[in-house]
Design an enzyme around this catalytic site. Sequence first.
Site, short mmCIF file in Angstrom:
data_model
loop_
_atom_site.label_atom_id
_atom_site.label_comp_id
_atom_site.label_asym_id
_atom_site.label_seq_id
_atom_site.Cartn_x
_atom_site.Cartn_y
_atom_site.Cartn_z
N LYS A 194 0.84 -1.22 0.00
CA LYS A 194 0.00 0.00 0.00
C LYS A 194 0.87 1.25 0.00
O LYS A 194 1.63 1.48 0.94
CB LYS A 194 -0.90 0.06 1.24
N GLU A 268 10.69 0.61 9.71
CA GLU A 268 11.63 1.70 9.42
C GLU A 268 10.90 2.99 9.78
O GLU A 268 9.95 3.38 9.09
CB GLU A 268 11.99 1.70 7.93
N CYS A 302 13.53 10.81 6.13
CA CYS A 302 13.57 10.23 7.48
C CYS A 302 14.93 10.50 8.13
O CYS A 302 15.02 10.68 9.33
CB CYS A 302 13.30 8.74 7.41
N GLU A 399 10.51 14.98 15.62
CA GLU A 399 10.68 15.00 14.16
C GLU A 399 9.68 15.97 13.53
O GLU A 399 8.49 15.89 13.77
CB GLU A 399 10.45 13.59 13.61
#
Length: 490
Positions: A194, A268, A302, A399
């Site tokens: 997906k 991840e 990331c 983040e």
Amino acid sequence: MSTESTKLAFNDGWQYAPAPESTDHISIDEQYGLFIGGEFVAPESGRYFETVNPATEQTLSSVSLASAADVDLAVKAARKAYNGAWSKMAAADRGKYLFRIARILQERAREFATIESLDGGKPIRESRDIDIPLAAAHFFYYAGWADKLEYAFPGRRPVPLGVAGQVIPWNFPLLMAAWKIAPALACGNTVVLKPAETTPLTAMKLAEVIRDAELPPGVVNILTGAGETGAEIVNHPDVNKVAFTGSTEVGKIIQRSLAGTDKKYTLELGGKAANIIFADAAIDEAVEGIVNGIFFNQGHVCCAGSRLFVQESVAEEVVRKLKDRMETLIVGDPLDKNTDIGAINSASQLETIQSYLKVGQDEGAEMYQGSGSLPEQGYWCRPTLFTGVSQSNRIVQEEIFGPVLAIQTFRTLEEGLTKANNTPYGLSGGVWTDKGAKIFKMTQQIRAGVIWANTFNKFDPTSPFGGYKESGVGREGGLHGLGAYLKLET
Ligand code: NAD
């Protein structure tokens, strides 16, 4: 050149002529079905959602919203292919299919790069030079492993896991799909993948490539949808392996839901990478590395170098040079080959970034932004840096996933190391120095999966990638990435 002089030059019209990539060579359907069992089919619910160009806010296409029933069909198709054609095929032949996909991606690279930039907002320079070539490279690399798995794990018998459920984010849409699909297939698994809800188009194009490469039906199934669709895939009882790339928040939900099952998984997740600049570093190169690490691709990386630690004696120089460089960065049309910083991927991501800019200022940090103009339509953010921050500030700890840099100083190596490690994340980091001994010491002691020395954000399919701490579980890429899709029997 001082900031003042650069500002003057920029504002006086120091600009490149536009060099936009054309769109007359691409085709995007008005509507896409779900790719199940080798063909595009309508979703059971009949529901679709739109995907938007973040640079113009115009609708590009509509894609299917996959429900639990569609997920079930896709998993059944994947299981049938796994029990049938795919597991009966010689490993070398599986490899040939992967080579074929890699070659088609190379042939259609320009089309893929253009669609990636239209749908995701990233500069064409990046999708053209990084995303698409690296995606093809992953298929090439893992194609080579397909018939050599026993050499990768001497003395063990590598056995595929079965059906892999794979869920990916929006920052490197095609690359993440390649990153997931290529090792899974090379190891003999079948997949249900997906893409993220804001960047489904290159996944739909990849489905066309997979169909054109004549993979046996059901080996790869691609479902579009939002988080609920992802959760249905992850929790489907006939999925044997879950590979997820995305936020730490969702990664934790997935890890909880997998606890107690026998599904193998890799996660991840997010990051808050530190770039550490020592006084003996080549400062101009380091400044370029910092800019590349946090501002290119809008900080939607990331492993973006979102925290900067500069040794005190060169801090003033580094910050001044960074500000000068920020004045020359071009924010604008992702399809323009001169663009450095494209569009923020979605309205909601822009809102998140803007809320952090406010948090930073409320916390007492000093904010500086490039002064170049922004387009009127679309989602944009100027390159931003914060000075006067402390370790406990939210903009240092959390983040942001935008072009926002928090700068701190350090005096000794130990202080730099302690500050760099003071984060819940551990995905990547960068060290800039001309002393090999410092590089060895830092790379051994920074708790992060990837550390670059005198460079930043370099990727290669042969290198393992993954996080420490809240940045994830397991490794993808390289030989390690094979292990994540195999049972190793003795
Ligand atoms: P996200 O976690 O919101 O979404 C990622 C994917 O998960 C999307 O496809 C989404 O639809 C799906 N999803 C959402 N809720 C789900 C659920 N409950 N169950 C299953 N699937 C679900 O992340 P995002 O905003 O799309 O991506 C940005 C994040 O991804 C950042 O945190 C970034 O650091 C991380 N990321 C990590 C890596 C890495 O390799 N470590 C690479 C790229 C991005």
